[in-house]
Design an enzyme around this catalytic site. Structure first.
Site, PDB file in Angstrom:
ATOM      1  N   LYS A  81     -34.444 -34.035 -23.837  1.00 29.32           N
ATOM      2  CA  LYS A  81     -34.699 -34.663 -25.553  1.00 29.32           C
ATOM      3  C   LYS A  81     -36.785 -34.449 -25.120  1.00 29.32           C
ATOM      4  O   LYS A  81     -37.539 -35.519 -25.197  1.00 29.32           O
ATOM      5  CB  LYS A  81     -34.726 -36.292 -24.933  1.00 29.32           C
ATOM      6  CG  LYS A  81     -32.614 -36.264 -25.523  1.00 29.32           C
ATOM      7  CD  LYS A  81     -32.184 -37.402 -24.847  1.00 29.32           C
ATOM      8  CE  LYS A  81     -30.681 -37.144 -24.897  1.00 29.32           C
ATOM      9  NZ  LYS A  81     -30.200 -39.035 -24.397  1.00 29.32           N
TER      10      LYS A  81
ATOM     11  N   ARG B 195     -32.923 -26.369  -8.887  1.00 24.76           N
ATOM     12  CA  ARG B 195     -32.754 -24.949  -9.556  1.00 24.76           C
ATOM     13  C   ARG B 195     -33.447 -24.941 -10.832  1.00 24.76           C
ATOM     14  O   ARG B 195     -33.142 -25.829 -11.962  1.00 24.76           O
ATOM     15  CB  ARG B 195     -31.770 -24.447  -9.823  1.00 24.76           C
ATOM     16  CG  ARG B 195     -31.369 -22.989 -10.450  1.00 24.76           C
ATOM     17  CD  ARG B 195     -30.712 -22.220  -9.935  1.00 24.76           C
ATOM     18  NE  ARG B 195     -30.343 -20.871  -9.997  1.00 24.76           N
ATOM     19  CZ  ARG B 195     -30.666 -19.862  -9.794  1.00 24.76           C
ATOM     20  NH1 ARG B 195     -30.215 -19.929  -8.403  1.00 24.76           N
ATOM     21  NH2 ARG B 195     -30.598 -18.970  -9.686  1.00 24.76           N
TER      22      ARG B 195
ATOM     23  N   ARG C 162     -22.459 -19.637  -8.950  1.00 26.55           N
ATOM     24  CA  ARG C 162     -22.251 -19.317  -7.585  1.00 26.55           C
ATOM     25  C   ARG C 162     -23.168 -20.060  -6.440  1.00 26.55           C
ATOM     26  O   ARG C 162     -22.599 -21.066  -4.778  1.00 26.55           O
ATOM     27  CB  ARG C 162     -23.047 -17.728  -6.889  1.00 26.55           C
ATOM     28  CG  ARG C 162     -22.615 -17.159  -5.719  1.00 26.55           C
ATOM     29  CD  ARG C 162     -23.539 -16.251  -6.343  1.00 26.55           C
ATOM     30  NE  ARG C 162     -22.600 -14.905  -7.393  1.00 26.55           N
ATOM     31  CZ  ARG C 162     -21.248 -15.131  -7.287  1.00 26.55           C
ATOM     32  NH1 ARG C 162     -20.703 -14.153  -6.706  1.00 26.55           N
ATOM     33  NH2 ARG C 162     -21.230 -13.845  -8.450  1.00 26.55           N
ATOM     34  N   THR C 163     -24.264 -20.240  -6.742  1.00 26.64           N
ATOM     35  CA  THR C 163     -25.340 -20.993  -6.084  1.00 26.64           C
ATOM     36  C   THR C 163     -24.889 -22.921  -5.787  1.00 26.64           C
ATOM     37  O   THR C 163     -25.031 -22.979  -4.952  1.00 26.64           O
ATOM     38  CB  THR C 163     -27.041 -21.267  -6.308  1.00 26.64           C
ATOM     39  OG1 THR C 163     -26.949 -19.949  -6.083  1.00 26.64           O
ATOM     40  CG2 THR C 163     -27.892 -21.785  -5.062  1.00 26.64           C
TER      41      THR C 163
ATOM     42  N   HIS D  25     -36.329 -18.737  -3.368  1.00 21.47           N
ATOM     43  CA  HIS D  25     -34.592 -18.840  -3.186  1.00 21.47           C
ATOM     44  C   HIS D  25     -34.771 -18.585  -2.281  1.00 21.47           C
ATOM     45  O   HIS D  25     -34.387 -18.221  -1.190  1.00 21.47           O
ATOM     46  CB  HIS D  25     -34.083 -18.479  -3.984  1.00 21.47           C
ATOM     47  CG  HIS D  25     -32.671 -18.365  -4.465  1.00 21.47           C
ATOM     48  ND1 HIS D  25     -31.941 -19.615  -4.470  1.00 21.47           N
ATOM     49  CD2 HIS D  25     -31.923 -17.689  -4.540  1.00 21.47           C
ATOM     50  CE1 HIS D  25     -30.588 -20.108  -4.038  1.00 21.47           C
ATOM     51  NE2 HIS D  25     -30.477 -18.657  -4.830  1.00 21.47           N
TER      52      HIS D  25
END
Ligand SMILES: [Zn+2]
Lengths: 153, 303
Positions: B80, B101, B51-52, B129
């Site tokens: 890695k 994010r 969504r974001t 957020h």
């Protein structure tokens, strides 16, 4: 047989710093915070000494070394009532109590296992939001580390 | 606000937040432009959040910009063992702005301090957020015509919901009266209530949401998650008592609106969706305009 030594006197220092009234359990932490374990001058320490005020206490003497206040204030995190005595020519030249700093960089680990400081190579940074109970707010994850969950690096 | 990273909502002053909202209104009127056509935005999603991510990417695309990046960490050098420092320093070479994010808390602050290009935090674990907060403010402003002197109810998990914490803190600038409705186990943390007290604002706490409905202007609902409860029976009981139905909002104020950061589970019945007082899908759309405004300001394309 020679005379029994009844008392081992912690010898006086001519010039340097005496850190007194350290809680016994915190002596080694103070040594680590001030990096005295890699120090070249004479360092004497004692722990579990009798103390009228605290039951037992620890004491550290560092020869030929005078600390900056910001260095010493770091030890307030583990020894909030420590007194700092500066000796010059066997005389006490100043005596003061440590003060809890406003900011703590390095030294303390953030208690939050999910904090970036526990995943990346980065120096921890805290703002001291409560000096008496000791509450440190992490600059990165914004969580509060308290005395009860405080670990030293 | 050129080059000013947004990590926590408090990084921007009230005036700067209002500037973002004002520009969002302009983008809403005129969402398709070409002002980003010479820009590359890196979209680094170390954990999936469809969504974001799509909201940001839609915002960039509608302004003519290019997006590079990844939507989860599994196929990247991060898997890695590359440090975040190295990832950021590398990708900053390829982009003008980084949207990140990352489930690690504080990672966005860290990135903003080492990165030569600005960072927008699209969520760092349970911490912050801020673009959600800005779109929530925009949704409130749009539906109420003002941000000042409103009665805002927060309902559901107020303990763990970072969305709620940030919005409460942001609303403390607007003389809000807070109505906090939650199970006893999920009350708003005292560290957040401190912000309300510092501004001498009022909050009321409830466990029953029906009590609050007639007085609220904004009704902000959040999801209550099963994993917050040690007793599954307790969860079932609570889940069923925090369920908004159409007939419960019949006698509300005219300006009453239901907001929700989505995704919802069953806290809002689908029979609410058709009500003019349901606003959660429009709320999500507002995120695109707010992110367009924010990127235009940070890239210095608008002042
Ligand atoms: Zn932290």
């Amino acid at each position: 047989m020679s005379e029994k030594i009844k008392e081992l006197k912690v010898s006086a220092i001519e010039n340097g710093t005496v850190i007194d009234h350290i809680p016994s359990h915190a002596v080694f932490q103070v040594i680590r915070i001030l990096k005295l374990d890699s120090f070249d001058n004479m360092v004497l320490f004692a722990t579990n000494l009798e103390s009228k005020k605290y039951g037992t206490k620890g004491l550290i003497k560092v020869s030929n070394k005078f600390f900056l206040p910001e260095e010493l204030n770091k030890i307030a995190l583990v020894a909030p009532h420590a007194s700092i005595i500066e000796i010059r020519d066997f005389q006490v030249s100043s005596k003061k109590i440590v003060e809890t700093p406003d900011h703590v960089n390095g030294i303390v680990r953030c208690f939050n296992p999910n904090c970036v400081t526990n995943h990346e190579q980065v120096t921890t940074r805290f703002t001291v939001v409560e000096k008496e109970e000791l509450r440190l707010k992490c600059h990165f994850c914004e969580k509060i580390t308290r005395r009860s969950n405080m670990e030293f690096k | 606000m050129k080059n000013k990273s947004l990590v926590s909502i408090n990084d921007y002053t009230k005036e700067e937040q209002l500037r973002v909202l004002e520009l969002a209104r302009e983008f809403e009127k005129n969402p398709v432009q070409t002002i980003l056509q010479d820009y590359v935005v890196a979209s680094l999603f170390f954990e999936p959040s469809t969504r974001t991510r799509l909201s940001f990417e839609s915002a960039v695309n509608r302004l003519g910009g290019k997006v590079i990046g990844f939507s989860e960490a599994s196929n990247t050098s991060v898997k890695k063992g590359e440090s975040l420092r190295d990832t950021i320093l590398t990708i900053a070479n390829y982009s003008d702005l980084i949207v990140m994010r990352n489930p690690i808390e504080g990672s966005a602050r860290f990135a903003s301090e080492i990165s030569p290009v600005p960072i927008i935090n699209a969520g760092d674990g349970a911490n912050q957020h801020p673009t959600q907060t800005l779109l929530d403010l925009y949704s409130i402003l749009k539906t109420q015509g003002t941000l000042d002197n409103l009665h805002v109810a927060f309902v559901g998990d107020l303990k763990y919901g970072r969305t709620v914490h940030s919005l409460v803190i942001a609303l403390c600038n607007f003389n809000t009266t807070f109505h906090l409705v939650s199970p006893l186990e999920l009350k708003l943390p005292s560290s957040v209530k401190m912000h309300i007290k510092e501004k001498n604002l009022t909050y009321h706490q409830y466990t029953d949401m029906e009590e609050v409905i007639p007085n609220a202007d904004v009704f902000y609902m959040t999801r209550i998650q099963r994993e917050r409860f040690s007793d599954p029976l307790e969860y079932e009981r609570i889940k069923n008592s925090y369920n908004l139905h159409h007939d419960m909002i019949l006698n509300t104020k005219d300006n009453f609106k239901v907001l929700h950061p989505l995704p919802r589970v069953n806290e809002i019945d689908i029979n609410v969706d058709s009500s003019p007082k349901a606003y959660y899908f429009e709320q999500a759309l507002n995120g695109v305009y707010v992110r367009q405004a924010l990127m235009a300001l940070i890239l210095g394309l608008l002042q």
